[in-house]
Write a protein that holds these residues in place. Sequence first.
Motif, PDB file in Angstrom:
ATOM      1  N   GLN A   1     -19.819 -25.709 -10.056  1.00 37.11           N
ATOM      2  CA  GLN A   1     -18.744 -25.918  -9.116  1.00 37.11           C
ATOM      3  C   GLN A   1     -19.220 -24.781  -8.013  1.00 37.11           C
ATOM      4  OE1 GLN A   1     -16.331 -28.326  -8.825  1.00 37.11           O
ATOM      5  NE2 GLN A   1     -17.589 -29.216 -10.925  1.00 37.11           N
ATOM      6  N   PHE A   2     -19.690 -23.831  -7.984  1.00 41.35           N
ATOM      7  CA  PHE A   2     -20.029 -22.703  -7.254  1.00 41.35           C
ATOM      8  C   PHE A   2     -21.673 -22.887  -6.708  1.00 41.35           C
ATOM      9  CE2 PHE A   2     -16.600 -20.906  -9.849  1.00 41.35           C
ATOM     10  CZ  PHE A   2     -15.672 -20.932  -9.094  1.00 41.35           C
ATOM     11  N   ARG A   3     -21.559 -22.083  -5.470  1.00 41.38           N
ATOM     12  CA  ARG A   3     -22.954 -22.024  -4.993  1.00 41.38           C
ATOM     13  C   ARG A   3     -23.476 -20.553  -5.275  1.00 41.38           C
ATOM     14  NH1 ARG A   3     -22.619 -23.404   1.004  1.00 41.38           N
ATOM     15  NH2 ARG A   3     -24.745 -22.999   1.204  1.00 41.38           N
ATOM     16  N   TYR A   4     -24.617 -20.169  -5.432  1.00 39.25           N
ATOM     17  CA  TYR A   4     -25.198 -18.767  -5.816  1.00 39.25           C
ATOM     18  C   TYR A   4     -24.505 -17.760  -4.814  1.00 39.25           C
ATOM     19  CZ  TYR A   4     -28.115 -14.973  -6.590  1.00 39.25           C
ATOM     20  OH  TYR A   4     -28.628 -13.606  -7.084  1.00 39.25           O
ATOM     21  N   CYS A   5     -24.327 -18.107  -3.689  1.00 40.74           N
ATOM     22  CA  CYS A   5     -23.866 -17.053  -2.804  1.00 40.74           C
ATOM     23  C   CYS A   5     -22.368 -16.809  -3.080  1.00 40.74           C
ATOM     24  CB  CYS A   5     -23.801 -17.603  -1.255  1.00 40.74           C
ATOM     25  SG  CYS A   5     -23.070 -19.118  -0.995  1.00 40.74           S
TER      26      CYS A   5
ATOM     27  N   GLN B   1      -9.307 -22.142   0.838  1.00 39.15           N
ATOM     28  CA  GLN B   1      -9.806 -23.332   0.587  1.00 39.15           C
ATOM     29  C   GLN B   1     -11.290 -23.643   1.162  1.00 39.15           C
ATOM     30  OE1 GLN B   1      -7.121 -26.633   1.214  1.00 39.15           O
ATOM     31  NE2 GLN B   1      -5.951 -26.128  -0.611  1.00 39.15           N
ATOM     32  N   ASN B   2     -11.952 -22.449   1.598  1.00 38.59           N
ATOM     33  CA  ASN B   2     -13.281 -22.537   2.106  1.00 38.59           C
ATOM     34  C   ASN B   2     -14.317 -22.993   0.790  1.00 38.59           C
ATOM     35  OD1 ASN B   2     -12.614 -21.564   4.579  1.00 38.59           O
ATOM     36  ND2 ASN B   2     -12.674 -19.691   4.039  1.00 38.59           N
ATOM     37  N   ILE B   3     -13.725 -22.458  -0.580  1.00 39.46           N
ATOM     38  CA  ILE B   3     -14.461 -22.962  -1.655  1.00 39.46           C
ATOM     39  C   ILE B   3     -13.561 -23.812  -2.516  1.00 39.46           C
ATOM     40  CG2 ILE B   3     -15.494 -22.100  -3.855  1.00 39.46           C
ATOM     41  CD1 ILE B   3     -16.016 -19.334  -2.376  1.00 39.46           C
ATOM     42  N   ILE B   4     -13.928 -25.070  -2.354  1.00 40.69           N
ATOM     43  CA  ILE B   4     -13.073 -25.880  -3.384  1.00 40.69           C
ATOM     44  C   ILE B   4     -13.339 -25.787  -4.622  1.00 40.69           C
ATOM     45  CG2 ILE B   4     -12.150 -28.324  -3.273  1.00 40.69           C
ATOM     46  CD1 ILE B   4     -11.459 -26.771  -0.823  1.00 40.69           C
TER      47      ILE B   4
ATOM     48  N   ILE C   1     -10.536 -24.047 -12.748  1.00 41.47           N
ATOM     49  CA  ILE C   1     -11.597 -23.167 -12.526  1.00 41.47           C
ATOM     50  C   ILE C   1     -10.833 -22.090 -11.590  1.00 41.47           C
ATOM     51  CG2 ILE C   1     -13.885 -22.601 -11.395  1.00 41.47           C
ATOM     52  CD1 ILE C   1     -14.603 -25.277 -12.330  1.00 41.47           C
ATOM     53  N   ARG C   2     -10.096 -22.508 -10.636  1.00 39.06           N
ATOM     54  CA  ARG C   2      -9.469 -21.587  -9.774  1.00 39.06           C
ATOM     55  C   ARG C   2      -8.325 -20.699 -10.546  1.00 39.06           C
ATOM     56  NH1 ARG C   2      -4.641 -24.111  -7.477  1.00 39.06           N
ATOM     57  NH2 ARG C   2      -3.960 -23.374  -9.280  1.00 39.06           N
ATOM     58  N   ASP C   3      -7.965 -21.004 -11.593  1.00 35.92           N
ATOM     59  CA  ASP C   3      -6.991 -20.063 -12.421  1.00 35.92           C
ATOM     60  C   ASP C   3      -7.939 -19.238 -13.059  1.00 35.92           C
ATOM     61  OD1 ASP C   3      -4.629 -21.404 -11.356  1.00 35.92           O
ATOM     62  OD2 ASP C   3      -4.564 -22.867 -13.085  1.00 35.92           O
TER      63      ASP C   3
ATOM     64  N   ASP D   1     -17.479 -10.601  -4.343  1.00 34.22           N
ATOM     65  CA  ASP D   1     -16.939  -9.808  -5.043  1.00 34.22           C
ATOM     66  C   ASP D   1     -15.564 -10.482  -5.478  1.00 34.22           C
ATOM     67  OD1 ASP D   1     -14.487  -9.166  -3.624  1.00 34.22           O
ATOM     68  OD2 ASP D   1     -15.709  -7.501  -2.441  1.00 34.22           O
ATOM     69  N   LYS D   2     -14.647 -10.016  -6.381  1.00 33.50           N
ATOM     70  CA  LYS D   2     -13.773 -10.984  -7.026  1.00 33.50           C
ATOM     71  C   LYS D   2     -12.490 -11.062  -5.906  1.00 33.50           C
ATOM     72  CE  LYS D   2     -14.254  -9.116 -11.756  1.00 33.50           C
ATOM     73  NZ  LYS D   2     -13.853  -8.208 -12.655  1.00 33.50           N
ATOM     74  N   LEU D   3     -12.319 -10.013  -5.077  1.00 33.27           N
ATOM     75  CA  LEU D   3     -11.262 -10.143  -4.139  1.00 33.27           C
ATOM     76  C   LEU D   3     -11.659 -11.215  -3.137  1.00 33.27           C
ATOM     77  CD1 LEU D   3     -10.027  -6.541  -3.582  1.00 33.27           C
ATOM     78  CD2 LEU D   3      -8.967  -8.216  -4.555  1.00 33.27           C
ATOM     79  N   ARG D   4     -12.800 -11.119  -2.687  1.00 34.72           N
ATOM     80  CA  ARG D   4     -13.336 -12.241  -1.451  1.00 34.72           C
ATOM     81  C   ARG D   4     -13.614 -13.581  -2.111  1.00 34.72           C
ATOM     82  NH1 ARG D   4     -16.364 -11.878   3.309  1.00 34.72           N
ATOM     83  NH2 ARG D   4     -16.330 -14.108   3.960  1.00 34.72           N
ATOM     84  N   LEU D   5     -14.063 -13.546  -3.336  1.00 39.93           N
ATOM     85  CA  LEU D   5     -14.052 -15.023  -4.161  1.00 39.93           C
ATOM     86  C   LEU D   5     -12.508 -15.730  -4.183  1.00 39.93           C
ATOM     87  CD1 LEU D   5     -15.766 -17.098  -5.551  1.00 39.93           C
ATOM     88  CD2 LEU D   5     -15.428 -15.969  -7.551  1.00 39.93           C
ATOM     89  N   VAL D   6     -11.520 -14.784  -4.617  1.00 40.54           N
ATOM     90  CA  VAL D   6     -10.101 -15.261  -4.642  1.00 40.54           C
ATOM     91  C   VAL D   6      -9.721 -15.679  -3.343  1.00 40.54           C
ATOM     92  CG1 VAL D   6      -7.706 -14.499  -4.907  1.00 40.54           C
ATOM     93  CG2 VAL D   6      -9.612 -13.975  -6.811  1.00 40.54           C
ATOM     94  N   ASP D   7      -9.928 -14.934  -2.399  1.00 45.90           N
ATOM     95  CA  ASP D   7      -9.705 -15.325  -0.887  1.00 45.90           C
ATOM     96  C   ASP D   7     -10.275 -16.625  -0.451  1.00 45.90           C
ATOM     97  OD1 ASP D   7      -8.322 -14.432   1.581  1.00 45.90           O
ATOM     98  OD2 ASP D   7     -10.096 -13.958   2.306  1.00 45.90           O
ATOM     99  N   GLU D   8     -11.529 -16.628  -0.636  1.00 42.11           N
ATOM    100  CA  GLU D   8     -12.282 -17.904  -0.174  1.00 42.11           C
ATOM    101  C   GLU D   8     -11.395 -19.131  -0.932  1.00 42.11           C
ATOM    102  OE1 GLU D   8     -14.406 -18.285   2.142  1.00 42.11           O
ATOM    103  OE2 GLU D   8     -13.901 -16.215   2.515  1.00 42.11           O
TER     104      GLU D   8
END
Length: 110
Positions: A23-27, A43-46, A51-53, A32-39
């Motif tokens: 569901q994710f791209r390599y980038c 909803q920049n990463i759907i 999976i979100r949880d 980091d975890k904070l940025r991933l949660v923020d994205e």
Amino acid sequence: MANNNFHLTYGDLKKFTNEELKQFRYCHLMLDKLRLVDEIQKQNIIVPDEIRDKVFDLCDTVGIPYSKDNKITLEYIVDLVYKILNIGNIVIDKLPLIKEILLAIINYIK
């Protein structure tokens, strides 16, 4: 380098199945975890809710605060747009009064 608790590790990633990781791209996985949660919250990463949880749970293990109630619906956005339009109409109606008050302040300062 910054605290490694914020970076995704092999231990973090092995909590996900291969199908979930697809569901994710390599980038995304390099964030980091904070940025991933923020994205995800922006909803920049759907990703599906499950999976979100799981991603949010990674932050629980290191005590990073976040809001799980940040899911935005179309109805919520439409409601916000109506509120903004209403505020805009009120401001437009009151512009002469606002101008008068500002001119009075300027004259008082002079």
